[in-house]
Design an enzyme around this catalytic site. Sequence first.
Site, PDB file in Angstrom:
ATOM      1  N   GLY A   1       0.804  -1.339   0.077  1.00 51.26           N
ATOM      2  CA  GLY A   1       0.137  -0.076   0.056  1.00 51.26           C
ATOM      3  C   GLY A   1       1.019   1.030   0.066  1.00 51.26           C
TER       4      GLY A   1
ATOM      5  N   ILE B   1      -2.190  -9.062   0.524  1.00 46.39           N
ATOM      6  CA  ILE B   1      -3.607  -9.757  -0.036  1.00 46.39           C
ATOM      7  C   ILE B   1      -3.562 -10.245  -1.609  1.00 46.39           C
ATOM      8  CG2 ILE B   1      -5.038  -8.916   1.965  1.00 46.39           C
ATOM      9  CD1 ILE B   1      -6.151  -6.849  -0.202  1.00 46.39           C
TER      10      ILE B   1
ATOM     11  N   TYR C   1     -13.851   6.632   8.915  1.00 45.18           N
ATOM     12  CA  TYR C   1     -12.430   6.564   8.814  1.00 45.18           C
ATOM     13  C   TYR C   1     -11.777   6.954  10.370  1.00 45.18           C
ATOM     14  CZ  TYR C   1      -7.537   7.653   7.607  1.00 45.18           C
ATOM     15  OH  TYR C   1      -6.126   7.716   7.681  1.00 45.18           O
TER      16      TYR C   1
HETATM   17  N1  SER Z   1      -4.575  10.854   4.183  1.00 47.21           N
HETATM   18  C1  SER Z   1      -5.789  10.331   5.036  1.00 47.21           C
HETATM   19  C2  SER Z   1      -6.956  10.612   4.416  1.00 47.21           C
HETATM   20  O1  SER Z   1      -7.031  11.746   3.545  1.00 47.21           O
HETATM   21  C3  SER Z   1      -5.704  11.073   6.237  1.00 47.21           C
HETATM   22  O2  SER Z   1      -5.033  10.326   7.370  1.00 47.21           O
HETATM   23  O3  SER Z   1      -7.938   9.961   4.362  1.00 47.21           O
END
Ligand code: SER
Length: 318
Positions: free
Chosen positions: A11, A35, A143
């Site tokens: 990633g 994965i 998130y």
């Molecule tokens: N870079 C991430 C985002 O923009 C924030 O931690 O989701």
Amino acid sequence: MKNILIIGSTGQIGSELTMVLRGEYGGEHVVAGYIPGAEPKGELLESGPSEICDVTNGQAILQVCEKYHIDAIYNLAALLSVVAESKPLLAWKIGIDGLLNVLEVARTHGCAVFTPSSIGSFGPETPRQLTPQDTVQRPRTIYGVSKVTTELLSDYYFHKYGVDTRSVRFPGLISNVTLPGGGTTDYAVDIYYSAIRGERFVCPIGKGTYMDMMYMPDGLRAAIELMEANPDRLIHRNGFNIAAMSFEPNDIYEAIRKYRPDFEMTYEVDPLKQAIANSWPDRLDDTCARQEWDWAPRYDLDGMTRDMLEKLEKKLHA
Ligand code: SER
């Protein structure tokens, strides 16, 4: 010598962190977990072992840890903020069910764990300027909810079971190696690609919207330095505010125009990205990281811009 497992090694962060850790600890000591569909390639594949290691499969994580006598796990599997909003259940499954798998393996197998938190762990009620280390964390995104939970669960496993969990709240990370994909801060990466391609950049984030950002080499160093820090000095654990630069779209545009005077930018604000950005702080106070493990960034906006333009020029025009 320490043995390390990177979950999410192909990633945005993992692809670079794996290589830096292999440089430091030796290729054979750093396992690239991936994965199916996101297999390591090239240098990442050739410089050390790699294993299928899906964060949602605790048994698979345990098997890899036993096979390679893993001492530390960098748990980098996550969906970024924008993409997570369209798949909240998957974001939770990867971010929290996955983290629980990692923490349980760490508890039974005896590993240290690094799991990134983020500026996204804050919300609109958080003080925006010089956001303190310990403050209100009421994010409005899944998130952010998963990042706050990450911090709490990681602290819980430390206090209850003594698992050596550590974490930083990453700002938007800017890199010339692997594209982020699905984050609110992605514009600050995409803008450099447009500049090098000679295209006009259409900015999805409005003028005057400040967010914390960091050049990837500083971000990688932060993760490694925290994991190597003397535990006796750590008052906090999950997760430390770290900061390097705070800018709004026009600042990065002007920083690029210093080297590419013909570069052009217009705005077409994306409502979801803008709403997320509006709910995040402008600038974190990273005093605790500086005091407890000597954190200090090396790149400011100008230094990063020079390096990004130089590296991308080589990469895209090779
Ligand atoms: N870079 C991430 C985002 O923009 C924030 O931690 O989701």
